[in-house]
Scaffold this motif. Sequence first.
Motif, PDB file in Angstrom:
ATOM      1  N   LEU A   1      17.650  26.433 -25.000  1.00  0.00           N
ATOM      2  CA  LEU A   1      17.608  25.539 -26.145  1.00  0.00           C
ATOM      3  C   LEU A   1      18.961  24.856 -26.229  1.00  0.00           C
ATOM      4  CD1 LEU A   1      15.605  24.750 -28.326  1.00  0.00           C
ATOM      5  CD2 LEU A   1      16.665  26.445 -29.802  1.00  0.00           C
TER       6      LEU A   1
ATOM      7  N   ASN B   1      15.279  21.428 -27.436  1.00  0.00           N
ATOM      8  CA  ASN B   1      13.981  21.278 -28.054  1.00  0.00           C
ATOM      9  C   ASN B   1      13.666  19.775 -28.086  1.00  0.00           C
ATOM     10  OD1 ASN B   1      11.656  21.912 -29.611  1.00  0.00           O
ATOM     11  ND2 ASN B   1      12.796  21.805 -31.500  1.00  0.00           N
TER      12      ASN B   1
ATOM     13  N   GLU C   1      12.286  30.026 -26.736  1.00  0.00           N
ATOM     14  CA  GLU C   1      12.119  30.386 -28.138  1.00  0.00           C
ATOM     15  C   GLU C   1      10.713  30.010 -28.598  1.00  0.00           C
ATOM     16  OE1 GLU C   1      15.206  29.619 -30.938  1.00  0.00           O
ATOM     17  OE2 GLU C   1      16.748  29.686 -29.392  1.00  0.00           O
ATOM     18  N   LYS C   2      10.140  30.868 -29.421  1.00  0.00           N
ATOM     19  CA  LYS C   2       8.775  30.679 -29.893  1.00  0.00           C
ATOM     20  C   LYS C   2       8.603  29.321 -30.557  1.00  0.00           C
ATOM     21  CE  LYS C   2       5.171  32.633 -32.754  1.00  0.00           C
ATOM     22  NZ  LYS C   2       4.772  33.711 -33.657  1.00  0.00           N
TER      23      LYS C   2
ATOM     24  N   LYS D   1       9.201  26.367 -29.548  1.00  0.00           N
ATOM     25  CA  LYS D   1      10.119  25.287 -29.176  1.00  0.00           C
ATOM     26  C   LYS D   1       9.567  24.570 -27.949  1.00  0.00           C
ATOM     27  CE  LYS D   1      13.087  26.186 -32.380  1.00  0.00           C
ATOM     28  NZ  LYS D   1      13.276  25.329 -33.523  1.00  0.00           N
TER      29      LYS D   1
END
Length: 82
Positions: free
Chosen positions: A22, A41, A71-72, A74
């Motif tokens: 990210l 992102n 990341e969840k 993203k």
Amino acid sequence: MGSRASWGTGPTGPISSEELILKGNKGKPVEAYPLGVCEGNCKNNGDCVPGLVCLKRTNFEPVAGCIGEGEKGKNYCHNPID
């Protein structure tokens, strides 16, 4: 600092896989954009380096050509050919 990339050989020649990272969010920091391969992102393809596409995710969907979960929810830029 170590490299995020790992290299291998696929059926059509050398391939690389990079860890999901990210790097930016909602266009900030400005220096992070455009995002490279396996970077997030992103909101749309325009956030990615030309030739890459933004994969929209809701959970931990795999990102082709990239390794790790990220990341969840993203979104990450990736090469649509992978």
